[in-house]
Design a protein around this motif. Structure first.
Motif, PDB file in Angstrom:
ATOM      1  N   GLY A  14      -4.486  -5.535  -3.501  1.00  0.00           N
ATOM      2  CA  GLY A  14      -3.252  -5.557  -4.274  1.00  0.00           C
ATOM      3  C   GLY A  14      -2.777  -6.969  -4.540  1.00  0.00           C
ATOM      4  O   GLY A  14      -2.315  -7.288  -5.646  1.00  0.00           O
ATOM      5  N   MET A  15      -2.876  -7.845  -3.545  1.00  0.00           N
ATOM      6  CA  MET A  15      -2.479  -9.240  -3.737  1.00  0.00           C
ATOM      7  C   MET A  15      -3.390  -9.929  -4.755  1.00  0.00           C
ATOM      8  O   MET A  15      -2.925 -10.726  -5.580  1.00  0.00           O
ATOM      9  N   LYS A  16      -4.658  -9.613  -4.725  1.00  0.00           N
ATOM     10  CA  LYS A  16      -5.583 -10.202  -5.706  1.00  0.00           C
ATOM     11  C   LYS A  16      -5.221  -9.763  -7.128  1.00  0.00           C
ATOM     12  O   LYS A  16      -5.219 -10.576  -8.059  1.00  0.00           O
ATOM     13  N   ILE A  17      -4.913  -8.472  -7.275  1.00  0.00           N
ATOM     14  CA  ILE A  17      -4.524  -7.968  -8.593  1.00  0.00           C
ATOM     15  C   ILE A  17      -3.230  -8.631  -9.050  1.00  0.00           C
ATOM     16  O   ILE A  17      -3.074  -9.014 -10.219  1.00  0.00           O
ATOM     17  N   GLY A  18      -2.264  -8.765  -8.134  1.00  0.00           N
ATOM     18  CA  GLY A  18      -1.013  -9.424  -8.469  1.00  0.00           C
ATOM     19  C   GLY A  18      -1.226 -10.839  -8.963  1.00  0.00           C
ATOM     20  O   GLY A  18      -0.602 -11.277  -9.947  1.00  0.00           O
ATOM     21  N   ARG A  19      -2.106 -11.571  -8.309  1.00  0.00           N
ATOM     22  CA  ARG A  19      -2.404 -12.944  -8.741  1.00  0.00           C
ATOM     23  C   ARG A  19      -3.061 -12.943 -10.114  1.00  0.00           C
ATOM     24  O   ARG A  19      -2.730 -13.780 -10.973  1.00  0.00           O
ATOM     25  N   GLN A  20      -3.978 -12.021 -10.349  1.00  0.00           N
ATOM     26  CA  GLN A  20      -4.649 -11.959 -11.652  1.00  0.00           C
ATOM     27  C   GLN A  20      -3.653 -11.701 -12.779  1.00  0.00           C
ATOM     28  O   GLN A  20      -3.735 -12.317 -13.848  1.00  0.00           O
TER      29      GLN A  20
ATOM     30  N   VAL B  79      -7.892   0.911   6.042  1.00  0.00           N
ATOM     31  CA  VAL B  79      -7.567   1.330   4.678  1.00  0.00           C
ATOM     32  C   VAL B  79      -6.348   0.573   4.165  1.00  0.00           C
ATOM     33  O   VAL B  79      -6.308   0.120   3.009  1.00  0.00           O
ATOM     34  N   ASP B  80      -5.346   0.400   5.018  1.00  0.00           N
ATOM     35  CA  ASP B  80      -4.134  -0.323   4.630  1.00  0.00           C
ATOM     36  C   ASP B  80      -4.427  -1.800   4.420  1.00  0.00           C
ATOM     37  O   ASP B  80      -3.890  -2.427   3.491  1.00  0.00           O
ATOM     38  N   VAL B  81      -5.264  -2.372   5.263  1.00  0.00           N
ATOM     39  CA  VAL B  81      -5.623  -3.788   5.123  1.00  0.00           C
ATOM     40  C   VAL B  81      -6.331  -4.023   3.798  1.00  0.00           C
ATOM     41  O   VAL B  81      -5.997  -4.955   3.042  1.00  0.00           O
ATOM     42  N   ALA B  82      -7.316  -3.177   3.482  1.00  0.00           N
ATOM     43  CA  ALA B  82      -8.062  -3.341   2.231  1.00  0.00           C
ATOM     44  C   ALA B  82      -7.138  -3.201   1.027  1.00  0.00           C
ATOM     45  O   ALA B  82      -7.253  -3.964   0.051  1.00  0.00           O
TER      46      ALA B  82
ATOM     47  N   PRO C  94       0.847  -1.203   0.000  1.00  0.00           N
ATOM     48  CA  PRO C  94       0.000   0.000   0.000  1.00  0.00           C
ATOM     49  C   PRO C  94       0.880   1.250   0.000  1.00  0.00           C
ATOM     50  O   PRO C  94       1.886   1.320   0.708  1.00  0.00           O
ATOM     51  N   LEU C  95       0.500   2.248  -0.789  1.00  0.00           N
ATOM     52  CA  LEU C  95       1.360   3.404  -1.002  1.00  0.00           C
ATOM     53  C   LEU C  95       1.299   4.443   0.108  1.00  0.00           C
ATOM     54  O   LEU C  95       2.318   4.995   0.506  1.00  0.00           O
ATOM     55  N   ARG C  96       0.110   4.776   0.566  1.00  0.00           N
ATOM     56  CA  ARG C  96      -0.029   5.882   1.524  1.00  0.00           C
ATOM     57  C   ARG C  96      -0.583   5.344   2.837  1.00  0.00           C
ATOM     58  O   ARG C  96      -1.774   5.469   3.135  1.00  0.00           O
TER      59      ARG C  96
END
Length: 537
Positions: free
Chosen positions: A425-431, A417-420, A386-388
């Motif tokens: 992000g992990m889901k997108i990485g897997r996709q 917010v960081d957890v979400a 997470p960036l921010r």
């Protein structure tokens, strides 16, 4: 003015900002500057080699070796938090990635009441510091001391990952540092000719013979000296011998986001309850010292690769010998890679204006993040961050003894917010990893693995395996005096303590969107300009 001053300015810390300060404050020849660095000279064989960060991040000579306190939210693990301990500071041991962040980051600082820190205001200082060798638009610098170049070594697996991201609808981005960050491509590096350009290499070594600049290495700062309320000097030790130095104009802390607040507290500046707990007399109550600690916390996903074309094989035996020779002769090859090779900046929710997650991809894999020993079988690793970060922790002294490391509490993933963001992000990485362009290369997902399916699974994995990205900021927060947690004003002067400034990453009120070294260098540039302006006033 201190009547017995030997120096006009004393800079504590020769790191990413400190080296810039030493260069710029001595440029006109008017001011005498003492630069104190606790570590040794930057003479290690590993420092010029970009991939040498693998060795330097665990070095006991060039790294302070800080660790966080174990916390329930991250599996009760002490988490390594390396900081550079040499000329160039963390820019001498980091992964050489150059990331400015987003215009939103700096506009947010301005909106918080910090005049002169909007993106439009700081952009000239980013441009001033760099020479971007790949061209770019007018947002990029062309004649600065800091060499910045795109990763030159291409690889079929890395290219396929960018193709896979594009197949999933994410754009390519030729320059993520020009104000438009979203997309995928090869990282830019603080390097020239395949060799690291630390701030010591760029800013300090070319001017080290200036008559008005004195550099002391092995100089461990232990506290500040005062004349009434005014800071007038620094106490420090060299080889166990106590010394003092006095500044006629200002003392400038550039010791980094761990040790700048530590020095303030050791000197009686901070939250009274923290100081009294360690038996330190309260010189000036400033409750924000050591608070607002933020860092990038990320986790890593790994895949087994079908072909023996990864760094796992290219850095072993005869292959490694060939790569060492190639790098030594030409600056080319895998030894010129940074900590991440492919970047990705994505939005995890469609309603966001800018990316909120950063990816670092490398065609390498290791089972143990602490030792960084590469696996024998081919693999690739995707770091998701997470960036921010909205999760805030603290850094406070736990002893009046300067040699005792402070208590670092990250409080990572405490904000939903960081957890979400990390879960999405992990889901997108897997996709992306499962997209067709990677079919010839992908064998199977090793971690978190196919059994990780629900949001709760992803969150648990991130909490149990995550590491920081070593981007510590915020512990001497910049803000107006009306902000009860602010430590410095928008000219980086410590509230209520004349003669004292903090000029390093600790002044950031919020995290920038990406690796923090570029922003720290910019802070050194802008801080220098303000100090010189105030000297002429």
């Amino acid at each position: 003015m201190a009547a017995d001053a030997t120096w006009d300015y004393i800079i504590v810390g020769a790191g990413s900002a400190g080296c810039v300060l030493a260069n710029r404050l001595t440029e006109n020849g008017r001011y005498r500057v003492l630069l104190l660095e606790a570590g040794p000279k930057d003479s290690s064989f590993w420092i010029p080699m970009p991939v040498g960060f693998y060795k330097l991040l665990t070095s006991k000579t060039y790294n302070w070796g800080f660790v966080t306190e174990p916390e329930e939210g991250t599996g009760n693990r002490p988490i390594a938090t390396p900081r550079g301990k040499t000329l160039g500071g963390s820019s001498a041991i980091n992964g050489v990635l150059y990331v400015r962040g987003q215009p939103l980051d700096y506009d947010t600082w301005s909106q918080l009441g910090n005049r002169g820190w909007s993106y439009e205001s700081v952009l000239p200082y980013f441009r001033k510091s760099e020479t971007y060798t790949n061209g770019g638009d007018d947002s990029r610098g062309t004649d600065g001391p800091l060499g910045v170049t795109e990763t030159t070594e291409r690889h079929e697996l890395l290219d396929a990952f960018v193709d896979a991201a594009e197949a999933r609808g994410y754009p390519r981005n030729a320059d993520y540092n020009n104000g438009d960050q979203e997309g995928f491509g090869y990282y830019q590096l603080t390097a020239r000719g395949g060799r690291r350009v630390s701030t010591a290499k760029a800013f300090l070594h070319p001017v080290k013979t200036r008559a008005n600049l004195t550099i002391e290495t092995g100089a461990f700062a232990t506290g500040l000296l005062f004349d009434g309320a005014r800071a007038v000097g620094v106490s420090y030790t060299v080889d166990g011998q106590k010394r003092e130095a006095r500044a006629g104009r200002e003392v400038i802390l550039a010791a980094g986001a761990v040790q700048s607040p530590q020095l303030l507290e050791l000197s009686g500046i901070g939250a009274p309850e923290v100081l009294k707990r360690q038996g330190i007399e309260v010189r000036h109550a400033l409750p924000g010292v050591g608070e607002n600690y933020r860092d990038h916390y990320g986790t890593r996903m790994r895949w087994r690769v079908t072909k023996p074309i990864t760094l796992n094989e290219l850095t072993r035996g005869p292959n490694l010998v060939r790569e060492v020779i190639r790098w030594g002769l030409t600056g080319q090859g895998v030894l010129g890679y940074g900590a991440g090779i492919i970047f990705g900046f994505v939005k995890t929710r469609p309603e966001l204006e800018t990316p909120d997650v950063q990816f670092h991809l490398a065609h390498a894999s290791y089972a143990d993040a602490a030792t960084r020993k590469l696996e024998k079988e081919p693999g690739m690793t995707l770091a998701v961050c997470p960036l921010r970060s909205e999760s805030k922790g603290s850094i406070h002294i736990k002893s009046a003894d300067p040699s005792v490391q402070p208590s670092i509490r990250g409080n990572f993933l405490s904000d939903p917010v960081d957890v979400a963001a990390i879960v999405e992000g992990m889901k997108i990485g897997r996709q992306i990893a499962e997209a067709a362009p990677l079919d010839p290369y992908r064998a199977f997902e090793m971690t978190p693995g196919p059994n990780c399916a629900s949001d709760a699974d992803f969150e648990a994995y991130a909490r149990q395996t995550g590491q920081t990205l070593y981007h510590i900021v915020g512990t001497a927060k910049m803000g107006p005096v009306t902000d009860g947690q602010a430590v410095v004003d928008d000219r980086l002067r410590v509230h209520g303590v004349p003669g004292l400034r903090v000029v390093d990453a600790s002044i950031m009120p919020t995290l920038v969107s990406g690796n923090t070294n570029a922003a720290a260098i910019m802070i050194g540039e802008k801080g220098s300009a303000m100090i010189l302006e105030d000297a002429r006033a």
